[in-house]
Design an enzyme around this catalytic site. Structure first.
Site, PDB file in Angstrom:
ATOM      1  N   LYS A 102       0.862  -1.188   0.000  1.00 58.23           N
ATOM      2  CA  LYS A 102       0.000   0.000   0.000  1.00 58.23           C
ATOM      3  C   LYS A 102       0.892   1.230   0.000  1.00 58.23           C
ATOM      4  CE  LYS A 102      -4.552   0.489   0.177  1.00 58.23           C
ATOM      5  NZ  LYS A 102      -5.528  -0.547  -0.186  1.00 58.23           N
TER       6      LYS A 102
HETATM    7  N1  GLU Z   1      -7.214  -0.094  -3.244  1.00 56.67           N
HETATM    8  C1  GLU Z   1      -7.935  -1.266  -3.618  1.00 56.67           C
HETATM    9  C2  GLU Z   1      -7.987  -2.243  -2.462  1.00 56.67           C
HETATM   10  O1  GLU Z   1      -7.863  -1.870  -1.332  1.00 56.67           O
HETATM   11  C3  GLU Z   1      -7.428  -1.870  -4.915  1.00 56.67           C
HETATM   12  C4  GLU Z   1      -5.994  -2.319  -4.909  1.00 56.67           C
HETATM   13  C5  GLU Z   1      -5.527  -2.780  -6.273  1.00 56.67           C
HETATM   14  O2  GLU Z   1      -6.295  -2.845  -7.204  1.00 56.67           O
HETATM   15  O3  GLU Z   1      -4.322  -3.073  -6.358  1.00 56.67           O
HETATM   16  O4  GLU Z   1      -8.197  -3.408  -2.648  1.00 56.67           O
END
Ligand code: GLU
Length: 423
Positions: free
Chosen positions: A113
């Site tokens: 993240k």
């Molecule tokens: N931010 C989204 C999640 O928490 C998508 C992450 C992604 O597609 O890599 O799953």
């Protein structure tokens, strides 16, 4: 063994919560101590401080993070959050949840993240672009299509992904679409990606209802958050026959027990910038919205919304977590005691990263699928993952969160075990 309650400060720390959930699952799985130790710590954490030229002249310093929790099953994958309150512990927790989520839906990624401490709404388009490009440059030692692939999260969108892709490509000297997902379709994004998280929330809710021999028909749904996840989820709930009775955004909520006309609400919010003031609805505070009587409550905003302070006032039959980490472990215990089923984030909102995986595969092959193909494959993956979660709940005699995390953590632990500890 009963879990113990935490202090208020601990309850609101997402990383502490993520560690507590992991501990719980480690107990259920009888996880090897050394593997548990590996999983408790993020593999890599990068903090960057960087200047951005502001429109009025001068520069302002910003702080950003990129955390890779685990890459045992493949490249690190996870969104990028622009929010004034983000910090390292939040990004660590979100990265860990991505590891379990990718493993649960069985796509070949680890978890990561990113975050930048900023209020994107207070920045001009030029400032936002410069901030994104400079942050991308600062974290460029970590990212890449084989290494770590960012995507949208709270406060970021397809345009920001396009700037990341362009910046990374300029550094490399050639276009690298697969470095980021959630891009606009015109530059290698996938059909269906924009709606995938919200559609996934609805498909997983249908899977949960199936186990009760129910359908979405006329179910009363409350959605907290009207962004990429909550907005799309509300549209698909409405389209699939449910009655969306209340929604909220950062400015507050609206309520109509007869059901909201969601397509008209979407136009209203696009025009006015908020759901507030929608004709035929009554205003309601964001906090009161969570406590409305309903069948399905979908927290689709930020983490830490259902806590021990309000868990005993929730009147929903089922909570479906569109957001990451909206229910604290203390609240989980209270909801479980009260017989309220919680469909956990790593399953409920996994549609987004699943279609991110499809986007990455399409980019690597330069061969693109129709929206129908994307949605069919998405439904298949979410249906399989749901079956595995309900089966694990049966096997381990646990709630759905513990079951879902057990499937995810178990797969990651197996990858670590079979790869061995280097050197
Ligand atoms: N931010 C989204 C999640 O928490 C998508 C992450 C992604 O597609 O890599 O799953």
């Amino acid at each position: 063994m009963p879990e113990k309650m935490t202090t208020v400060a601990e309850e609101t720390n997402p990383y502490q919560n993520a560690l507590r959930q992991l501990e719980n699952v480690a107990r259920v799985l009888n996880l090897d101590d050394s593997i548990h130790g590996v999983l408790q710590k993020p593999k890599r954490e990068l903090t960057v401080h960087f200047p951005v030229s502001m429109d009025g002249g001068g520069t302002r310093m910003f702080t950003g993070y990129r955390v890779q929790h685990n890459t045992g099953r493949g490249p690190a994958k996870g969104g990028l959050r622009f929010h004034p309150d983000t910090d390292l512990d939040e990004v660590r927790a979100l990265a860990m949840w991505m590891t379990w989520k990718c493993a649960l839906v069985n796509i070949p990624f680890g978890g990561a993240k990113g975050g930048v401490v900023c209020d994107p709404k207070s920045l001009s388009p030029a400032e936002l672009e410069d901030l994104t490009r400079r942050y991308t440059t600062e974290i460029s030692p970590l990212i890449g299509p084989d290494a770590d692939i960012p995507a949208p999260d709270v406060g970021t969108n397809g345009q920001i992904m396009a700037w990341i892709m362009d910046t990374y490509s300029m550094h490399r000297g050639h276009t690298v679409p697969a470095v980021v997902t959630g891009k606009p379709v015109s530059i290698g994004g996938s059909e269906g990606r924009l709606d995938a998280t919200g559609l996934g929330v609805v498909l997983v809710t249908e899977e949960a209802l199936k186990r009760r021999r129910e359908t979405l028909d006329a179910q009363r749904v409350v959605v907290q958050g009207f962004g990429n996840v909550g907005g799309a989820a509300a549209r698909y709930f409405h389209r699939h026959g449910a009655r969306v009775v209340a929604v909220s955004d950062v400015r507050g909520g609206i309520h109509n027990p007869q059901g909201l006309d969601v397509p008209a609400l979407v136009s209203h919010a696009a025009r006015s910038g908020s759901v507030l003031g929608f004709p035929g609805s009554d205003p309601i505070s964001g906090a009161a919205l969570l406590e409305l009587p309903c069948d399905i409550l979908v927290p689709a905003a930020l983490q830490g919304q259902i806590t021990r302070a309000n868990a005993d006032k929730i009147q929903a039959c089922m909570v479906v977590e569109g957001a990451n980490g909206p229910t604290t472990p203390d609240a989980d215990l209270i909801l479980r005691e009260r017989g309220i089923e919680v469909v956990p984030d790593v399953l409920a909102n996994a549609g987004g990263v699943t279609v991110s995986y499809f986007e990455w595969v399409q980019d690597l092959q330069s061969f693109f699928w129709t929206e129908e193909e994307v949605n069919q494959r998405l439904a298949r993956i979410l249906s399989r993952a749901s079956a595995e979660v309900w089966a694990a709940a049966e096997t381990h005699k646990t709630d759905l969160r513990t079951a879902a995390y057990a499937v995810g953590v178990g797969r990651v632990a197996e990858a670590i075990r079979i790869r061995g500890i280097y050197p």
